[in-house]
Design an enzyme around this catalytic site. Structure first.
Site, PDB file in Angstrom:
ATOM      1  N   GLY A   1       0.858  -1.197   0.000  1.00 41.35           N
ATOM      2  CA  GLY A   1       0.000   0.000   0.000  1.00 41.35           C
ATOM      3  C   GLY A   1       0.886   1.235   0.000  1.00 41.35           C
ATOM      4  O   GLY A   1       2.048   1.184  -0.406  1.00 41.35           O
TER       5      GLY A   1
ATOM      6  N   ARG B   1       0.515  -3.550  12.705  1.00 38.63           N
ATOM      7  CA  ARG B   1      -0.261  -3.818  13.902  1.00 38.63           C
ATOM      8  C   ARG B   1       0.304  -5.072  14.550  1.00 38.63           C
ATOM      9  O   ARG B   1       0.620  -6.045  13.856  1.00 38.63           O
ATOM     10  CB  ARG B   1      -1.745  -4.025  13.570  1.00 38.63           C
ATOM     11  CG  ARG B   1      -2.522  -2.756  13.274  1.00 38.63           C
ATOM     12  CD  ARG B   1      -2.672  -1.861  14.512  1.00 38.63           C
ATOM     13  NE  ARG B   1      -3.436  -0.646  14.227  1.00 38.63           N
ATOM     14  CZ  ARG B   1      -2.886   0.510  13.841  1.00 38.63           C
ATOM     15  NH1 ARG B   1      -1.591   0.615  13.676  1.00 38.63           N
ATOM     16  NH2 ARG B   1      -3.655   1.563  13.621  1.00 38.63           N
TER      17      ARG B   1
ATOM     18  N   GLU C   1      -1.047  -4.346  22.996  1.00 34.85           N
ATOM     19  CA  GLU C   1      -0.620  -3.018  23.407  1.00 34.85           C
ATOM     20  C   GLU C   1      -1.503  -2.449  24.508  1.00 34.85           C
ATOM     21  O   GLU C   1      -2.724  -2.604  24.400  1.00 34.85           O
ATOM     22  CB  GLU C   1      -0.686  -2.082  22.193  1.00 34.85           C
ATOM     23  CG  GLU C   1       0.677  -1.804  21.615  1.00 34.85           C
ATOM     24  CD  GLU C   1       0.583  -1.135  20.262  1.00 34.85           C
ATOM     25  OE1 GLU C   1       0.046  -0.016  20.207  1.00 34.85           O
ATOM     26  OE2 GLU C   1       1.050  -1.716  19.288  1.00 34.85           O
TER      27      GLU C   1
ATOM     28  N   HIS D   1       5.100   2.342  19.643  1.00 35.15           N
ATOM     29  CA  HIS D   1       4.127   2.760  18.606  1.00 35.15           C
ATOM     30  C   HIS D   1       4.343   4.227  18.194  1.00 35.15           C
ATOM     31  O   HIS D   1       3.464   5.071  18.389  1.00 35.15           O
ATOM     32  CB  HIS D   1       2.680   2.514  19.072  1.00 35.15           C
ATOM     33  CG  HIS D   1       1.717   2.318  17.926  1.00 35.15           C
ATOM     34  ND1 HIS D   1       0.651   1.445  17.975  1.00 35.15           N
ATOM     35  CD2 HIS D   1       1.671   2.868  16.683  1.00 35.15           C
ATOM     36  CE1 HIS D   1      -0.013   1.487  16.828  1.00 35.15           C
ATOM     37  NE2 HIS D   1       0.585   2.357  16.034  1.00 35.15           N
TER      38      HIS D   1
HETATM   39  C1  GLV Z   1      -0.890   4.256  13.519  1.00 36.82           C
HETATM   40  O1  GLV Z   1      -0.593   3.148  13.885  1.00 36.82           O
HETATM   41  C2  GLV Z   1      -1.917   4.494  12.560  1.00 36.82           C
HETATM   42  O2  GLV Z   1      -2.617   3.562  12.146  1.00 36.82           O
HETATM   43  O3  GLV Z   1      -2.083   5.656  12.198  1.00 36.82           O
HETATM   44  C1  GLV Z   2      -1.622   2.975   4.550  1.00 37.45           C
HETATM   45  O1  GLV Z   2      -1.520   4.191   4.482  1.00 37.45           O
HETATM   46  C2  GLV Z   2      -1.205   2.102   3.478  1.00 37.45           C
HETATM   47  O2  GLV Z   2      -1.997   1.968   2.541  1.00 37.45           O
HETATM   48  O3  GLV Z   2      -0.090   1.568   3.515  1.00 37.45           O
END
Ligand code: GLV
Ligand code: GLV
Length: 320
Positions: free
Chosen positions: A156, A238, A267, A285
């Site tokens: 992404g 995550r 977390e 994080h």
């Molecule tokens: C951070 O982990 C986000 O998803 O923005």
């Molecule tokens: C999040 O922004 C992604 O698409 O990697």
């Protein structure tokens, strides 16, 4: 007309808060901690919009507390904390903050990659403990980065930004994604491979996939077995994408060389045993944690709320 009310569940940069204040009556959590689930339920009462965090669980029960609420705007790009189906069923908007934190998150993946491969944190500790008595040939040897193979899981926005940086280090770039991305391949010179192949060939494996039913524990015992014993795993996506107990075992048994983590399975709890291991670098994080990025996120989340409460579809809606 009644002034619309917005809840902000934790202090964020004032740029976003001030923007909201131009339109609404804004209540910001002034505590030095997050609201508990029960506190959040109380606070949502009487509100029209909520700006919330990735650590706030936004489920159907919270959505049913107050029917005035038109939007829950997540102050994050990832939104596994929100129940999208429940929002759709109730005609409530959910939004996130894509794009503005792409570079910052890619940067922290690289910070962890460098810190792990070149033992930066161990080196810092070594000096502070007064152990540095002079240069010697086998002191804190790490792993080369330039010219090595990096495997990117999830191509992404963030995966792409990580890949762009890898190009500067003359790395061979492999990627695994649910669907093939030919544009990304052309632009980056990346090779599309299966997850198994990526794990077997990569010196660095870096995760940039959202947390979904399909990606939970995507990296567990079997996957660590497939990795090189010199490989380094980086996770800035995550925590639950990686089976943390399996990771501990892999690090202890030296099935992999090291890991750099920004996220954790439970977390803010971090697996006890990770804390005792030298071959892992731990960040709390911090993916999007820069002044500039957090300001942009605050404005974006505020704009989503403003749109929703003006009867428009929020620009970063994820629940349509
Ligand atoms: C951070 O982990 C986000 O998803 O923005
Ligand atoms: C999040 O922004 C992604 O698409 O990697």
């Amino acid at each position: 007309m009644r002034e619309k009310k917005v809840l902000v569940t934790r202090k964020i940069p004032e740029e976003g808060i001030n923007r909201l204040k131009e339109h609404f009556n804004v209540e910001v959590n002034e505590l030095d901690r997050a609201y508990t689930y029960e506190e959040l339920k109380e606070k949502v009462k009487g509100k029209d919009g909520v700006l919330c965090l990735l650590s706030d669980k936004i489920d159907g029960e919270i959505m049913d507390v107050e029917d005035r609420v038109k939007i829950f705007a997540n102050y994050a790009v990832g939104y596994d904390n929100m129940d999208v189906e429940a929002a759709k069923a109730r005609n409530i908007y959910l939004s996130n903050t894509p794009g503005v934190l792409t570079d910052a998150t890619a940067d922290i993946a690289w910070a962890l990659l460098f810190a792990t491969a070149r033992r930066v944190v161990e080196g810092d500790k070594y000096i502070r403990e007064g152990k540095f008595l002079g240069w010697y040939p086998t002191l804190l040897l790490g792993r080369d980065i330039s010219g090595k193979t990096i495997g990117i899981i999830g191509a992404g926005r963030i995966g792409r930004a990580v890949a762009l940086r890898a190009m500067a280090f003359n790395m061979k770039i492999l990627y695994y994604n649910r669907s093939r991305k030919e544009k990304f391949e052309k632009e980056i010179g990346a090779e599309y491979v299966t997850l198994e192949e990526l794990l077997g060939r990569s010196d660095y494996v870096t995760i940039h996939t959202p947390l979904t039913k399909e990606t939970i524990h995507m990296i567990s015992h079997k996957e660590f077995e497939m990795m090189k014993d010199t490989a380094i795993l980086i996770n800035t996506s995550r925590g639950p994408v990686v089976d943390e107990k399996a990771l501990v075992m892999a690090l202890k048994k030296k099935k992999i060389w090291g890991a750099g983590l920004d996220v954790y399975e439970n977390e803010p709890k971090v697996e006890e045993e990770l804390m005792d291991l030298q071959n892992v670098v731990l960040c709390p994080h911090l993916g999007s944690a820069t002044d500039e990025t957090r300001i942009k996120m605050s404005i974006m989340a505020a704009d989503n709320i403003i749109a929703a409460l003006n009867g428009e579809v929020p620009p970063n809606c994820i629940s349509l």
